[in-house]
Scaffold this active site. Structure first.
Site, PDB file in Angstrom:
ATOM      1  N   GLY A 186       0.810  -1.334  -0.033  1.00 30.78           N
ATOM      2  CA  GLY A 186       0.105   0.023   0.048  1.00 30.78           C
ATOM      3  C   GLY A 186       0.905   1.341   0.183  1.00 30.78           C
ATOM      4  O   GLY A 186       0.488   2.418  -0.531  1.00 30.78           O
ATOM      5  N   TRP A 195       1.973   1.760  -3.486  1.00 33.92           N
ATOM      6  CA  TRP A 195       0.966   2.277  -4.199  1.00 33.92           C
ATOM      7  C   TRP A 195       1.120   3.496  -4.051  1.00 33.92           C
ATOM      8  O   TRP A 195       0.767   4.498  -5.404  1.00 33.92           O
ATOM      9  CB  TRP A 195      -0.207   1.629  -3.879  1.00 33.92           C
ATOM     10  CG  TRP A 195      -1.396   2.130  -4.685  1.00 33.92           C
ATOM     11  CD1 TRP A 195      -2.012   1.770  -5.888  1.00 33.92           C
ATOM     12  CD2 TRP A 195      -2.314   3.567  -4.210  1.00 33.92           C
ATOM     13  NE1 TRP A 195      -3.076   2.467  -6.466  1.00 33.92           N
ATOM     14  CE2 TRP A 195      -3.299   3.573  -5.239  1.00 33.92           C
ATOM     15  CE3 TRP A 195      -2.165   4.343  -3.257  1.00 33.92           C
ATOM     16  CZ2 TRP A 195      -4.033   4.605  -5.445  1.00 33.92           C
ATOM     17  CZ3 TRP A 195      -3.104   5.321  -3.384  1.00 33.92           C
ATOM     18  CH2 TRP A 195      -4.127   5.432  -4.316  1.00 33.92           C
ATOM     19  N   HIS A 196       1.346   4.426  -2.974  1.00 34.74           N
ATOM     20  CA  HIS A 196       1.293   5.613  -3.057  1.00 34.74           C
ATOM     21  C   HIS A 196       2.436   6.524  -3.771  1.00 34.74           C
ATOM     22  O   HIS A 196       2.309   7.789  -4.193  1.00 34.74           O
ATOM     23  CB  HIS A 196       1.155   6.137  -1.457  1.00 34.74           C
ATOM     24  CG  HIS A 196      -0.095   6.056  -0.981  1.00 34.74           C
ATOM     25  ND1 HIS A 196      -0.505   4.755  -0.398  1.00 34.74           N
ATOM     26  CD2 HIS A 196      -0.986   7.044  -0.798  1.00 34.74           C
ATOM     27  CE1 HIS A 196      -1.642   5.044   0.044  1.00 34.74           C
ATOM     28  NE2 HIS A 196      -1.999   6.411   0.085  1.00 34.74           N
ATOM     29  N   GLY A 197       3.558   5.642  -3.837  1.00 40.72           N
ATOM     30  CA  GLY A 197       4.790   6.372  -4.513  1.00 40.72           C
ATOM     31  C   GLY A 197       5.758   5.622  -4.687  1.00 40.72           C
ATOM     32  O   GLY A 197       6.034   4.648  -3.843  1.00 40.72           O
ATOM     33  N   PHE A 254      -0.273  10.592  -6.712  1.00 39.88           N
ATOM     34  CA  PHE A 254      -0.353   9.054  -6.560  1.00 39.88           C
ATOM     35  C   PHE A 254      -0.997   8.556  -7.728  1.00 39.88           C
ATOM     36  O   PHE A 254      -1.214   7.235  -7.862  1.00 39.88           O
ATOM     37  CB  PHE A 254      -1.064   8.718  -5.273  1.00 39.88           C
ATOM     38  CG  PHE A 254      -0.330   9.465  -3.939  1.00 39.88           C
ATOM     39  CD1 PHE A 254       1.167   9.745  -3.937  1.00 39.88           C
ATOM     40  CD2 PHE A 254      -1.021  10.290  -3.060  1.00 39.88           C
ATOM     41  CE1 PHE A 254       1.856  10.378  -3.093  1.00 39.88           C
ATOM     42  CE2 PHE A 254      -0.244  11.006  -2.131  1.00 39.88           C
ATOM     43  CZ  PHE A 254       0.919  11.249  -2.035  1.00 39.88           C
TER      44      PHE A 254
END
Length: 514
Positions: free
Chosen positions: A320, A323-325, A514
């Protein structure tokens, strides 16, 4: 195109609404086609070069979803689902993580592979996850609507396209097929505009103001921050992100309501959480739901003992974070939250065996405080441009660079100056006004975040969004809850006007990256 821009408010939104209801009179599919076309234009406004990529992804996943749905539950369908998910993740991986992989490999092995300089297509994480959820639902036999124009609208629907929420096919398709949504309703406009006005105020009046106090502390070339400056920067960003993301979520829900469509709830006062598990039920709720349903549970969830559950939690949160960066700071942020979740579960298991319980009020205060501090520490890695900056800010928050106050403030402490001296509080030159402003705005953010009702509570009587697990949002006291009255209309109008007047320099929402 930004929701908080004159181009959107004065041109795009009125034209899109007018065309939607005009074409809707000719039939639902005509109205849906207009809204889908406007949503594609909204995306192309950012960078028309990636419109072809979005359309190709939509067409490929639509065909794959139909193929998988006809073989739902079968071995062939499972193989097709696996292949389709791999292709989607490979596309996301190339655009989002190729340069991260190359730079990390160069740093680790001393190689000199050239960086590709890939420009990240905006919204690719959101439309990729939305379509993966569609494919999984198709395999599970949960997809019943296959008209192509509705699918295009489901993926590109402009209120959610750039920064979420992550949508489920079953939530949206029935709404796109309702005749009443293609007719204008005063109630939808009143509710939608009120929610939009609240979100706009959060973004332009609070979040954008706090941004100016957080940025100097997180600048890569900034001086080592002392204790109060480090905490000031970290807390300013903590509330900036809160009101930026909360504001976007409100604006998206409000915009969608004007079209008669309810988006799922995505934000529910997360800083009021008593533990980190509750935090993730309140922060970016649709992403948390996606990670739970399509990653944590398939990994085994909590079905194979505590050790496996803890490993699954860590894996889910690290992914997770990625996923954000594409950066090691996001990996650390995800790992921190994974560790917090593991500790929280272990603590709860231990508490069940303890014969003594804390008083409910004290336990809540301690839980909220500890959860908030953990979240703030993790946000340092989320915000910092690199690990060196994050470590420097965190060191300042731990007091490694001492404690100081601006000289203008110290000189006005009077008898308290002796106390400051005894505590070892030094003097920093200049910055008195900025220091005071920072902490005043932090106090404003804290008061609103912790004490004020949230948007869905204010609007709870009118079902502002699709609530999590189909639970209806609870309305606050009648004197605060929104009503379709002249008094509330005046307050909403004033709030909207102030928000519009503050649009001197529209800024992007933080989650756009993102």
């Amino acid at each position: 195109m930004l929701f908080n821009s004159y181009a959107f408010l004065l041109a795009y939104l009125p034209v899109t609404l007018l065309g939607f209801f005009i074409f809707g009179r000719s039939g639902k599919q005509a109205g849906a086609a207009w809204l889908a076309a406007c949503s594609l234009f909204f995306y192309a406004w950012w960078d028309y070069r990636y419109l072809a990529l979005l359309l190709a992804s939509i067409c490929a996943n639509y065909l794959a979803g139909g193929f998988i749905a006809r073989r739902a539950g079968s071995a062939e369908g499972r193989r097709a689902l696996t292949l389709a998910v791999i292709v989607n993740l490979a596309l996301l991986g190339y655009y989002k993580y190729a340069d991260f992989f190359l730079s990390s490999t160069n740093a680790l092995l001393g190689t000199d592979w050239p960086i590709l300089g890939i420009v990240l297509p905006i919204g690719i994480s959101f439309f990729t996850f939305t379509q993966i959820a569609f494919l999984a639902d198709a395999y599970a036999g949960k997809v019943t609507e296959y008209r192509f124009i509705y699918y295009v609208l489901f993926v590109t629907y402009f209120p959610h396209l750039i920064a979420g929420p992550v949508l489920h096919h079953k939530e949206m398709m029935p709404q796109f097929d309702e005749d009443k949504n293609y007719r204008p309703h005063a109630a939808n406009f009143a509710i939608g505009l009120t929610i939009f006005a609240i979100g706009l105020a959060k973004k332009v009046l609070i979040a954008d103001t706090l941004a100016g106090y957080a940025a100097p502390v997180f600048a890569p070339d900034a001086d080592a921050p002392t204790l109060l400056n480090a905490w000031g920067g970290a807390l300013a960003y903590t509330f900036q992100l809160y009101f930026d993301f909360s504001g976007y979520s409100d604006m998206a829900i409000g915009l969608s309501r004007m079209f008669g469509v309810r988006l799922p709830l995505n934000f529910n006062s997360p800083y009021k959480s008593r533990n980190i598990t509750e935090f993730w039920r309140r922060w970016h709720m649709t992403l948390s739901r996606f990670l739970r349903d399509y990653l944590y549970i398939p990994l085994g969830g909590n079905r194979h003992g505590r050790l496996r559950r803890h490993l699954n939690l860590l894996t889910t949160m690290v992914l997770g974070g990625l996923w954000h960066g594409a950066g090691w700071n996001f990996v650390i942020w995800g790992a921190l939250h994974g560790g917090f979740l593991v500790i929280n579960h272990a603590w709860q298991d231990a508490c069940r065996r303890l014969p003594v319980r804390l008083p409910a009020g004290l336990g809540r205060v301690l839980g909220v405080t500890l959860t908030f501090v953990c979240v703030v520490i993790a946000w340092v890695y989320f915000r910092a441009p690199d690990l060196a900056t994050a470590n420097r800010v965190l060191a300042g928050m731990l007091g490694q660079f001492g404690t100081s106050l601006p000289e203008p403030i110290l000189s006005r402490l009077g008898p308290l100056k002796a106390v400051a001296d005894s505590l070892g509080i030094g003097v920093s030159l200049g910055g008195g006004a900025a220091f005071v402003e920072t902490w005043v705005w932090i106090a404003v953010g804290a008061l609103v975040a912790f004490l004020a009702p949230n948007t869905q509570e204010i609007m709870g009587r009118f079902d502002p969004a699709l609530p999590e697990d189909s639970r209806r949002p609870q309305a606050v006291a009648r004197r605060l809850a929104w009503q379709p009255t002249r008094r509330h209309a005046l307050v909403t109008g004033l709030l909207f006007a102030i928000g519009v007047l503050a649009l001197s320099r529209p800024t992007e929402f933080l989650y756009f990256q993102f």
